[in-house]
Design an enzyme around this catalytic site. Structure first.
Site, PDB file in Angstrom:
ATOM      1  N   ARG A  78     -14.865  -7.381  -2.021  1.00 64.90           N
ATOM      2  CA  ARG A  78     -15.348  -7.891  -0.731  1.00 64.90           C
ATOM      3  C   ARG A  78     -16.834  -8.212  -0.791  1.00 64.90           C
ATOM      4  NH1 ARG A  78     -11.621  -6.429   3.530  1.00 64.90           N
ATOM      5  NH2 ARG A  78     -13.001  -7.537   4.915  1.00 64.90           N
ATOM      6  N   ARG A  96     -19.988 -10.083   5.732  1.00 63.16           N
ATOM      7  CA  ARG A  96     -20.946 -10.085   6.839  1.00 63.16           C
ATOM      8  C   ARG A  96     -22.264  -9.394   6.544  1.00 63.16           C
ATOM      9  NH1 ARG A  96     -16.267  -7.959  10.692  1.00 63.16           N
ATOM     10  NH2 ARG A  96     -15.672  -7.245   8.623  1.00 63.16           N
ATOM     11  N   ARG A 132     -20.052 -19.016   7.974  1.00 61.02           N
ATOM     12  CA  ARG A 132     -18.951 -18.755   8.899  1.00 61.02           C
ATOM     13  C   ARG A 132     -19.174 -19.464  10.240  1.00 61.02           C
ATOM     14  NH1 ARG A 132     -17.353 -12.808  11.130  1.00 61.02           N
ATOM     15  NH2 ARG A 132     -19.077 -13.257  12.506  1.00 61.02           N
ATOM     16  N   ASP A 184      -8.349 -14.853   2.231  1.00 61.60           N
ATOM     17  CA  ASP A 184      -7.873 -13.573   2.730  1.00 61.60           C
ATOM     18  C   ASP A 184      -6.445 -13.372   2.238  1.00 61.60           C
ATOM     19  OD1 ASP A 184      -8.840 -11.390   4.783  1.00 61.60           O
ATOM     20  OD2 ASP A 184      -6.685 -11.603   4.995  1.00 61.60           O
ATOM     21  N   TYR A 220       1.463  -5.519   7.019  1.00 60.49           N
ATOM     22  CA  TYR A 220       0.889  -6.338   8.096  1.00 60.49           C
ATOM     23  C   TYR A 220       1.963  -7.130   8.820  1.00 60.49           C
ATOM     24  CZ  TYR A 220      -3.886  -5.297   6.690  1.00 60.49           C
ATOM     25  OH  TYR A 220      -5.065  -4.647   6.432  1.00 60.49           O
TER      26      TYR A 220
HETATM   27  O1  CP3 Z   1     -13.832  -9.962  -1.976  1.00 61.57           O
HETATM   28  C1  CP3 Z   1     -14.254 -11.040  -1.506  1.00 61.57           C
HETATM   29  O2  CP3 Z   1     -15.452 -11.258  -1.312  1.00 61.57           O
HETATM   30  C2  CP3 Z   1     -13.250 -12.174  -1.268  1.00 61.57           C
HETATM   31  C3  CP3 Z   1     -12.735 -12.302   0.046  1.00 61.57           C
HETATM   32  C4  CP3 Z   1     -11.748 -11.338   0.653  1.00 61.57           C
HETATM   33  C5  CP3 Z   1     -11.614 -11.220   2.063  1.00 61.57           C
HETATM   34  N1  CP3 Z   1     -10.534 -10.434   2.324  1.00 61.57           N
HETATM   35  C6  CP3 Z   1     -12.464 -11.898   3.047  1.00 61.57           C
HETATM   36  C7  CP3 Z   1     -12.520 -11.367   4.422  1.00 61.57           C
HETATM   37  C8  CP3 Z   1     -10.765 -10.532   0.074  1.00 61.57           C
HETATM   38  C9  CP3 Z   1     -10.483 -10.236  -1.384  1.00 61.57           C
HETATM   39  C10 CP3 Z   1     -10.000  -9.985   1.146  1.00 61.57           C
HETATM   40  C11 CP3 Z   1      -8.819  -9.128   0.939  1.00 61.57           C
HETATM   41  C12 CP3 Z   1      -8.235  -8.411   2.071  1.00 61.57           C
HETATM   42  N2  CP3 Z   1      -8.054  -8.847   3.363  1.00 61.57           N
HETATM   43  C13 CP3 Z   1      -7.631  -7.145   1.984  1.00 61.57           C
HETATM   44  C14 CP3 Z   1      -7.496  -6.350   0.702  1.00 61.57           C
HETATM   45  C15 CP3 Z   1      -8.779  -5.785   0.243  1.00 61.57           C
HETATM   46  C16 CP3 Z   1      -9.077  -4.399   0.686  1.00 61.57           C
HETATM   47  O3  CP3 Z   1     -10.209  -4.200   1.177  1.00 61.57           O
HETATM   48  O4  CP3 Z   1      -8.266  -3.495   0.473  1.00 61.57           O
HETATM   49  C17 CP3 Z   1      -7.137  -6.807   3.242  1.00 61.57           C
HETATM   50  C18 CP3 Z   1      -6.440  -5.508   3.620  1.00 61.57           C
HETATM   51  C19 CP3 Z   1      -7.392  -7.900   4.104  1.00 61.57           C
HETATM   52  C20 CP3 Z   1      -7.001  -8.062   5.536  1.00 61.57           C
HETATM   53  C21 CP3 Z   1      -8.182  -8.273   6.396  1.00 61.57           C
HETATM   54  N3  CP3 Z   1      -8.935  -9.422   6.436  1.00 61.57           N
HETATM   55  C22 CP3 Z   1      -8.762  -7.356   7.296  1.00 61.57           C
HETATM   56  C23 CP3 Z   1      -8.255  -5.938   7.523  1.00 61.57           C
HETATM   57  C24 CP3 Z   1      -9.865  -8.017   7.876  1.00 61.57           C
HETATM   58  C25 CP3 Z   1     -10.751  -7.503   8.973  1.00 61.57           C
HETATM   59  C26 CP3 Z   1     -11.795  -6.675   8.311  1.00 61.57           C
HETATM   60  C27 CP3 Z   1     -12.996  -6.434   9.182  1.00 61.57           C
HETATM   61  O5  CP3 Z   1     -13.840  -5.728   8.651  1.00 61.57           O
HETATM   62  O6  CP3 Z   1     -13.102  -6.973  10.294  1.00 61.57           O
HETATM   63  C28 CP3 Z   1      -9.983  -9.285   7.303  1.00 61.57           C
HETATM   64  C29 CP3 Z   1     -11.019 -10.290   7.593  1.00 61.57           C
HETATM   65  C30 CP3 Z   1     -11.913 -10.650   6.441  1.00 61.57           C
HETATM   66  N4  CP3 Z   1     -11.456 -11.033   5.214  1.00 61.57           N
HETATM   67  C31 CP3 Z   1     -13.336 -10.731   6.467  1.00 61.57           C
HETATM   68  C32 CP3 Z   1     -13.718 -11.191   5.196  1.00 61.57           C
HETATM   69  C33 CP3 Z   1     -15.101 -11.495   4.718  1.00 61.57           C
HETATM   70  C34 CP3 Z   1     -14.224 -10.453   7.659  1.00 61.57           C
HETATM   71  C35 CP3 Z   1     -14.020 -11.553   8.631  1.00 61.57           C
HETATM   72  C36 CP3 Z   1     -15.262 -11.971   9.350  1.00 61.57           C
HETATM   73  O7  CP3 Z   1     -16.070 -12.721   8.788  1.00 61.57           O
HETATM   74  O8  CP3 Z   1     -15.394 -11.552  10.516  1.00 61.57           O
END
Ligand code: CP3
Length: 340
Positions: free
Chosen positions: A21, A25, A34, A71, A147
């Site tokens: 990740r 943000r 974004r 994502d 999910y």
């Molecule tokens: O690693 C990276 O930089 C690549 C991008 C990436 C994102 N999501 C971008 C994202 C990757 C590899 C993921 C994977 C992901 N997404 C997982 C598995 C990884 C882990 O941590 O176990 C999961 C469970 C998700 C599902 C998901 N997407 C959730 C639960 C959320 C909300 C998280 C939050 O903190 O609000 C997201 C949104 C998301 N995916 C964001 C990002 C940068 C935040 C969205 C935003 O900009 O507001």
């Protein structure tokens, strides 16, 4: 690419480093990118913006690999499920999978509908330095299924587990469908320029041992085996959060195992390092403090030494309130500490 060499346990001048990740943000540049999109899903679908977000942490932190910005939930989205990201609330799937006909209704064409991810990979690879690897990824079938069944994140996974124990054939049907989509999706990511792929099994650890192997690990392995037989030149990394207690039974055809922060790295080394490269596993919260970063990295270095086949990462993802300065400090400190 030192990241790829390390995945294949070849010698490298230092341990390669990247952070799960790493695009997110905590970077003001990410927030600016974004802001150009309508919402988070539009952001994922805009290949130019996705490529921009992918490249940011490489330039800012000096990590050795980029991971494509997207994502895991774009797969259920393109299988036809309704998906919303409510700011601050995480993902919501308002019409969850409840029965066989919901599973039958999922599109088989998701792989073809994910062209925006392949475009983002091509665009990123064009702009990425040749010594930096580009990682493609997908969620594991089980993690995506949670999910899709729960309708969003969950603390207990009660609905998904109820299906696992009371209607296992139905869950297996969903997992098979997801595995086919994910295998095709990852192969297309490789065709578009991904140099390695990682499967994120964020919620594998929610399952007891037998259920973990039945409903999660076996499907991850099936996907890994399909990729390795088609593209033996591409490293496959498997990351299961919470599987540290099950390492004795881990095996199969893949290259690197992602160690989470709950698993002592020494345990992973003793049980897996003769067969797999290891990636991980600093507790992410150490990023709050430079001295905590130094002692965390030193402890991993004490265990892993300078052996070939070690990739530095966190034991789970970056958080929005982490500081970029400390993240940069971490990457530099890793490169220095592990230099041969
Ligand atoms: O690693 C990276 O930089 C690549 C991008 C990436 C994102 N999501 C971008 C994202 C990757 C590899 C993921 C994977 C992901 N997404 C997982 C598995 C990884 C882990 O941590 O176990 C999961 C469970 C998700 C599902 C998901 N997407 C959730 C639960 C959320 C909300 C998280 C939050 O903190 O609000 C997201 C949104 C998301 N995916 C964001 C990002 C940068 C935040 C969205 C935003 O900009 O507001």
């Amino acid at each position: 690419m030192i990241f790829i060499d390390a995945c294949f346990k070849k010698p490298t001048p230092t341990a390669p480093a990247w952070l799960m990740r790493q695009a997110g943000r905590y970077l003001s540049e990410y927030l600016a990118t974004r802001a150009k999109a309508k919402d988070f899903i539009d952001f994922c679908r805009r290949s130019d913006l996705a490529a921009e977000a992918t490249l940011q942490p490489v330039e800012i932190l000096g990590v050795d690999a980029a991971i494509i910005f997207s994502d895991i939930l774009v797969v259920p989205l393109e299988m036809g499920m309704k998906l919303e990201f409510e700011r601050g609330a995480g993902p919501v799937l308002p019409r969850p999978i409840q029965n066989e006909s919901d599973i039958d209704g999922l599109s088989d064409n998701a792989v073809d509908r994910l062209g925006y991810v392949y475009d983002a990979l091509r665009l990123t690879r064009e702009h990425l330095a040749p010594d930096k690897a580009l990682i493609g990824f997908a969620g594991s079938p089980w993690t995506l299924a949670t999910y899709m069944i729960e309708g969003g994140g969950s603390k207990t996974y009660a609905i998904a587990k109820k299906m696992a124990y009371s209607a296992p054939d139905m869950l297996h049907k969903l997992l098979r469908k997801l595995s086919d989509a994910i295998s095709g999706y990852l192969l297309r990511q490789i065709d578009a320029g991904a140099n390695a792929v990682q499967i994120f099994d964020s919620w594998g650890g929610a399952l007891e041992k037998e259920a973990f192997f039945e409903f999660s690990w076996s499907y991850m392995l099936k996907i890994a085996e399909r990729i390795k037989s088609a593209r033996p030149d591409i490293p496959v990394i498997l990351f299961s959060k919470g599987a540290g207690g099950y390492l004795e039974s881990i095996g199969g055809d893949f290259d690197a195992f992602g160690v989470d922060w709950n698993t002592p790295i020494e345990r992973a080394k003793n049980l897996l390092f003769d067969r797999y490269a290891l990636q991980g596993n600093m507790e992410p919260a150490r990023l709050y403090d430079k001295a905590a970063i130094e002692s965390g990295v030193r402890e991993i270095a004490r265990v892993m030494g300078k052996a070939d086949g070690y990739i530095f990462n966190l034991g789970h993802g970056m958080q929005p309130d982490f500081s970029r300065e400390n993240a940069k400090f971490l990457v530099d400190f890793v490169h220095q500490t592990f230099a041969r």
